[in-house]
Design an enzyme around this catalytic site. Sequence first.
Site, PDB file in Angstrom:
ATOM      1  N   SER A 205      -8.306  -0.607   0.868  1.00 57.91           N
ATOM      2  CA  SER A 205      -8.684  -1.515   2.401  1.00 57.91           C
ATOM      3  C   SER A 205      -9.511  -0.106   2.772  1.00 57.91           C
ATOM      4  O   SER A 205     -10.192   0.787   2.150  1.00 57.91           O
ATOM      5  CB  SER A 205      -8.492  -2.445   3.245  1.00 57.91           C
ATOM      6  OG  SER A 205      -9.155  -2.780   4.114  1.00 57.91           O
ATOM      7  N   HIS A 206      -9.537   0.287   3.710  1.00 57.29           N
ATOM      8  CA  HIS A 206     -10.150   1.327   4.373  1.00 57.29           C
ATOM      9  C   HIS A 206      -9.351   3.159   4.278  1.00 57.29           C
ATOM     10  O   HIS A 206      -9.985   3.771   5.035  1.00 57.29           O
ATOM     11  CB  HIS A 206     -10.552   0.909   6.059  1.00 57.29           C
ATOM     12  CG  HIS A 206      -9.057   1.105   6.919  1.00 57.29           C
ATOM     13  ND1 HIS A 206      -8.025  -0.044   6.058  1.00 57.29           N
ATOM     14  CD2 HIS A 206      -8.234   0.976   7.099  1.00 57.29           C
ATOM     15  CE1 HIS A 206      -7.507  -0.385   7.254  1.00 57.29           C
ATOM     16  NE2 HIS A 206      -7.285   0.622   7.648  1.00 57.29           N
TER      17      HIS A 206
ATOM     18  N   ARG B 283       1.057  -1.255  -0.085  1.00 60.12           N
ATOM     19  CA  ARG B 283       0.331   0.181  -0.146  1.00 60.12           C
ATOM     20  C   ARG B 283       0.746   1.622  -0.087  1.00 60.12           C
ATOM     21  O   ARG B 283       1.855   1.290   1.402  1.00 60.12           O
ATOM     22  CB  ARG B 283      -0.867   0.007   1.268  1.00 60.12           C
ATOM     23  CG  ARG B 283      -2.257  -0.675   1.373  1.00 60.12           C
ATOM     24  CD  ARG B 283      -3.172  -1.074   2.309  1.00 60.12           C
ATOM     25  NE  ARG B 283      -3.823  -2.069   2.695  1.00 60.12           N
ATOM     26  CZ  ARG B 283      -4.365  -2.259   3.362  1.00 60.12           C
ATOM     27  NH1 ARG B 283      -5.043  -1.673   4.388  1.00 60.12           N
ATOM     28  NH2 ARG B 283      -5.266  -2.941   3.670  1.00 60.12           N
TER      29      ARG B 283
ATOM     30  N   ASP C 247     -14.199  -5.629   3.227  1.00 62.81           N
ATOM     31  CA  ASP C 247     -13.623  -6.262   4.328  1.00 62.81           C
ATOM     32  C   ASP C 247     -14.270  -7.033   5.700  1.00 62.81           C
ATOM     33  O   ASP C 247     -14.428  -8.207   6.355  1.00 62.81           O
ATOM     34  CB  ASP C 247     -12.840  -7.448   4.085  1.00 62.81           C
ATOM     35  CG  ASP C 247     -11.571  -6.474   3.868  1.00 62.81           C
ATOM     36  OD1 ASP C 247     -12.243  -5.076   4.364  1.00 62.81           O
ATOM     37  OD2 ASP C 247     -10.497  -7.033   3.543  1.00 62.81           O
ATOM     38  N   ARG C 248     -14.357  -5.363   5.826  1.00 63.54           N
ATOM     39  CA  ARG C 248     -14.813  -4.777   7.156  1.00 63.54           C
ATOM     40  C   ARG C 248     -16.136  -4.976   7.354  1.00 63.54           C
ATOM     41  O   ARG C 248     -16.961  -3.926   6.414  1.00 63.54           O
ATOM     42  CB  ARG C 248     -14.280  -3.644   7.525  1.00 63.54           C
ATOM     43  CG  ARG C 248     -12.539  -3.896   7.606  1.00 63.54           C
ATOM     44  CD  ARG C 248     -12.178  -2.605   7.710  1.00 63.54           C
ATOM     45  NE  ARG C 248     -11.136  -2.749   8.589  1.00 63.54           N
ATOM     46  CZ  ARG C 248     -10.041  -2.278   8.874  1.00 63.54           C
ATOM     47  NH1 ARG C 248      -9.879  -1.390   9.990  1.00 63.54           N
ATOM     48  NH2 ARG C 248      -7.942  -2.193   8.699  1.00 63.54           N
TER      49      ARG C 248
ATOM     50  N   LYS D  16      -2.143  -6.706  -3.844  1.00 58.66           N
ATOM     51  CA  LYS D  16      -2.280  -7.843  -3.445  1.00 58.66           C
ATOM     52  C   LYS D  16      -2.480  -9.334  -3.704  1.00 58.66           C
ATOM     53  O   LYS D  16      -3.162  -9.300  -4.647  1.00 58.66           O
ATOM     54  CB  LYS D  16      -2.506  -8.130  -1.936  1.00 58.66           C
ATOM     55  CG  LYS D  16      -4.066  -8.310  -1.647  1.00 58.66           C
ATOM     56  CD  LYS D  16      -4.349  -8.348  -0.068  1.00 58.66           C
ATOM     57  CE  LYS D  16      -5.861  -8.852  -0.119  1.00 58.66           C
ATOM     58  NZ  LYS D  16      -6.166  -8.938   1.472  1.00 58.66           N
TER      59      LYS D  16
HETATM   60  C1  G1P Z   1      -5.565  -3.190  10.558  1.00 57.27           C
HETATM   61  C2  G1P Z   1      -5.573  -3.626  11.236  1.00 57.27           C
HETATM   62  C3  G1P Z   1      -6.238  -5.204  11.244  1.00 57.27           C
HETATM   63  C4  G1P Z   1      -6.117  -5.159   9.854  1.00 57.27           C
HETATM   64  C5  G1P Z   1      -5.300  -4.773   8.413  1.00 57.27           C
HETATM   65  C6  G1P Z   1      -6.283  -4.953   7.858  1.00 57.27           C
HETATM   66  O1  G1P Z   1      -3.848  -3.050  10.947  1.00 57.27           O
HETATM   67  O2  G1P Z   1      -5.937  -3.480  13.115  1.00 57.27           O
HETATM   68  O3  G1P Z   1      -6.529  -5.800  12.296  1.00 57.27           O
HETATM   69  O4  G1P Z   1      -6.290  -6.728   9.605  1.00 57.27           O
HETATM   70  O5  G1P Z   1      -5.373  -3.742   9.056  1.00 57.27           O
HETATM   71  O6  G1P Z   1      -7.398  -4.491   7.353  1.00 57.27           O
HETATM   72  P1  G1P Z   1      -2.447  -2.751  11.035  1.00 57.27           P
HETATM   73  O7  G1P Z   1      -2.975  -1.603  11.021  1.00 57.27           O
HETATM   74  O8  G1P Z   1      -3.266  -2.339  12.674  1.00 57.27           O
HETATM   75  O9  G1P Z   1      -1.610  -2.822  11.441  1.00 57.27           O
HETATM   76 ZN    ZN Z   2     -11.186  -3.402   4.224  1.00 59.21          ZN
END
Ligand code: G1P
Ligand code: ZN
Length: 545
Positions: A115-116, A21, A283-284, A128
């Site tokens: 992702s988010h 990312r 996915d969340r 990925k």
């Molecule tokens: C974060 C979340 C973790 C999740 C990941 C990918 O990772 O805490 O649970 O699996 O995003 O969605 P982190 O930024 O804490 O390493």
């Molecule tokens: Zn996601």
Amino acid sequence: MKRTVATAPIAGMKPGTSGLRKKVTEFAAGHYLPNFVQSVFDAVRPESGFAGQCLVVGGDGRFYNLEAIQVVIRMAAANGFARVLVGQGGILSTPAASCVIRQHAAFGGLILSASHNPGGPDGDFGIKFNGANGGPAAEKVTDAIHACTLKIAEFQTTDGPDVDLSRIGRQWVEAMEVEVIDPVADYLALMQRLFDFDALRRLFASGFTLAFDAMHAVTGPYAHAIFERELGAAPGSVRNGTPLPDFGGHHPDPNRVHAKDLYELLMSPQAPDLGAASDGDGDRNLIIGRGLFVAPSDSLAMLAANAHLAPAYRAGIVGIARSMPTSGAADRVAQALGVPCYETPTGWKFFGNLLDAGKVTLCGEESAGTGSDHVREKDGIWAVLLWLNILAVRRQSVRQVAHEHWARFGRNYYTRHDHEDLDSAIAQGLMRDLAAQLPSLPGTMLDGKVVAMADDFSYVDPIDGSVSSGQGLRIGFADGSRIVYRLSGTGTSGATLRVYIERFEPDASLHDQETQAALADLVGLADRLAGIRERTGRQTPSVIT
Ligand code: G1P
Ligand code: ZN
């Protein structure tokens, strides 16, 4: 025409737990994307090459998704794949991509998403590789990919026009077939096998109301198709349902901060029966009942305790896995059901081996990820459907289900405080000094609580024996409370310190407290132990979930 392009390594291409990312600007510059894609192909190529193999490609619709997909398709053709399956409009949610890989026995897939993380020209992009089981590549594969990025000298691509991603059906790129598929179809069919769609239709027909916020991200098409068209939820139940390249300028992270409108609606007199949201790549999940926010750790425990009410899990679950920072609520359910509960490092990839070996049925993380053995990713829409199936069978509100759950198992009050974009050296120094204190803590009293254990979490995978250390600092108290500190592995600027705080409350008369108030003492203790305010200069966390 296939052609070979000379290139040179680019530093800093190490894919982490959720792929690579970076800022869009970095991805779109020079040979950045082709270098990474070629490195993936070089790292995973079987001895016999990719002849006869199928690659799944899709993304969350963010800025640069369409351009990146064309790059991947050309390179897949030049690298000898027989076939590519790509979602119409370049869309595939992460769980749907996992489903399509499994359903079509593909070699694997490239999922384009951050992702988010925010999108748009100044936002983030990501990519990925998921293998044939539909799950994120294991660390030895991501390490091999990284090794290839360090020595890459050329990549293979083809010339020729772009594939028309708007048209469902077959097209050709040189000798490779490209099939543009409906991004929802295979996923919908899987959900129909898992859940009692007739019971869900009856639930909505009886007047049940849902507000699902797709956050202008990938789940819009899935939510419109499944909740509104298949299950008969009222039109308008799905909000922000059109994927936009910049997610409408919002941060597509389904939590109380970024899904604030939804949260406020559920706390208002106009609240629907269920509020839910999903993130950029689907996915969340966020679950909010009328007037009651369900912490993701609680959601995992409640889904585990009730999963047998849905057809797919009627025979019961074989085990649960949760990431280490996720609360112990699921452990109490596992104990009552007489099944194991595995505690894994943060990141979905650690669940893959347990799922493949049939050791667990449900998995979850405190970061709003929940899933099961139906795919090899966490799955936002799936979690909403399982909640709906449970509510349909129990004929109760979310609040009733939650309160009965806590009365039976006790309540694990839980919060996570994030301190984002810290100076990396300060964040690392804080963690190092805290780690040094840990060995002296067990047996001592802190704020009147006995410290039962303190360590730097390390995990031995029960299937392949691989060891992952340095996974977070945890301090457990004799009364079941716990404080965990870890640095994020997914942030793209500076360091993010996450502090996870939990308190176990067995007394049902104390289950109605406001979460932050219930945890205030522990939050203060967590700050003092690590010197967060003092070292970072930050008076309040950036995000509280
Ligand atoms: C974060 C979340 C973790 C999740 C990941 C990918 O990772 O805490 O649970 O699996 O995003 O969605 P982190 O930024 O804490 O390493
Ligand atoms: Zn996601």
